[in-house]
Design an enzyme around this catalytic site. Sequence first.
Site, mmCIF file in Angstrom:
data_model
loop_
_atom_site.group_PDB
_atom_site.id
_atom_site.type_symbol
_atom_site.label_atom_id
_atom_site.label_comp_id
_atom_site.label_asym_id
_atom_site.label_seq_id
_atom_site.Cartn_x
_atom_site.Cartn_y
_atom_site.Cartn_z
ATOM 1 N N ALA A 158 22.421 64.646 36.375
ATOM 2 C CA ALA A 158 22.294 63.874 35.132
ATOM 3 C C ALA A 158 22.894 62.495 35.368
ATOM 4 C CB ALA A 158 23.048 64.576 34.011
ATOM 5 N N LYS A 159 22.188 61.479 34.860
ATOM 6 C CA LYS A 159 22.731 60.119 34.983
ATOM 7 C C LYS A 159 23.526 59.862 33.702
ATOM 8 C CE LYS A 159 21.208 55.392 36.042
ATOM 9 N NZ LYS A 159 22.004 55.039 37.195
ATOM 10 N N SER A 160 24.745 60.355 33.713
ATOM 11 C CA SER A 160 25.570 60.240 32.502
ATOM 12 C C SER A 160 26.650 59.190 32.697
ATOM 13 C CB SER A 160 26.203 61.587 32.165
ATOM 14 O OG SER A 160 27.304 61.816 33.000
#
Length: 315
Positions: A158-160
């Site tokens: 996830a690109k969090s």
Amino acid sequence: MTIQKTGKIWHNGKFIDWDEAQVHVASHVISYGSAVFEGIRCYQTTQGPAIFRLREHLQRLLNSAHIYRMEFSYSLDALCSVAVELVRVNKMGACYVKPIILRGYGEAGVNPFPCPVELYMACWEWGSYLGPEATEKGVDVCVSSWTRIAPNTLPPLAKSAANYMNSQLIRMEAMLNGYVEGIALDANGYVSEGSGENIFVVHNGVVLTPPLASCVLPGITRDTVMTLCRDLNIPIAEQTIPREMLYIADEVFLTGTAAEITPLRSIDKIKIAGGIPGPITRRLQEEFYALVKGTKPDRHHWLTPVGVPVSASVR
Ligand SMILES: Cc1ncc(COP(=O)(O)O)c(C=O)c1O
């Protein structure tokens, strides 16, 4: 790179003025890092501005939101249309498009569910990421003393926003020690990725990159480079990479939307391939720029034209 203000930002279904796009300090995202986002480049092509791999970026955004149980009603197609409209409304040529989904102002405390999910999409002009000569001459990097987030801590796929606290530690340490970027090892001590880039190593004519299990972000540019290798008959494999393989590699380069394809000149002050970008890196750069700038046919349908005539889009 100071952010250059543009006219409009899209928020929850409508365009608002740049200065109106504000978040309250008590919003969930401020204390708990609860946001997922994307960074997408729009290139100035021979046919006008076109967004590179828009669908794949927005699919990753939806995946990131899904992992974090962020619910909202916009489809992939709808978000693609918003991105195109955003670039058009702001009359941009080459630019960076940044959609972000965040947990807004609701209740206090860690539980995110009572806080509204908000979507913003902005764009602005953006040049080179690792310095003006980085893609041409290469950069000097180090292996970080910080480990890349382990798989059972924060999900690396996830690109969090929260993941970037780890990236910041890597980048700050590198810069304060005189390097341009830091390379993180994974929790098992194998090569993972840069603070904001994937990494590739050329060894005996084979291009290698760490697998997703080495806690890397599934980079869109990583996928692009792997596809280009196959197109160009350059052997490519995902493989666990020991740290010392970096030092004895024939070529090493970083990939990312921001960094594009950036050769590494040295790692921990050990010169890579005599300190000049190698032939495979050069060949991949050449093919990459030809495709993103539209000087070669878009054989993979990676470009989404914005529909602004060339003359009107040159800024
Ligand atoms: C940690 C990290 N790895 C890899 C990448 C490269 O991903 P992409 O090519 O999709 O930009 C990025 C850039 O967003 C990143 O932040």
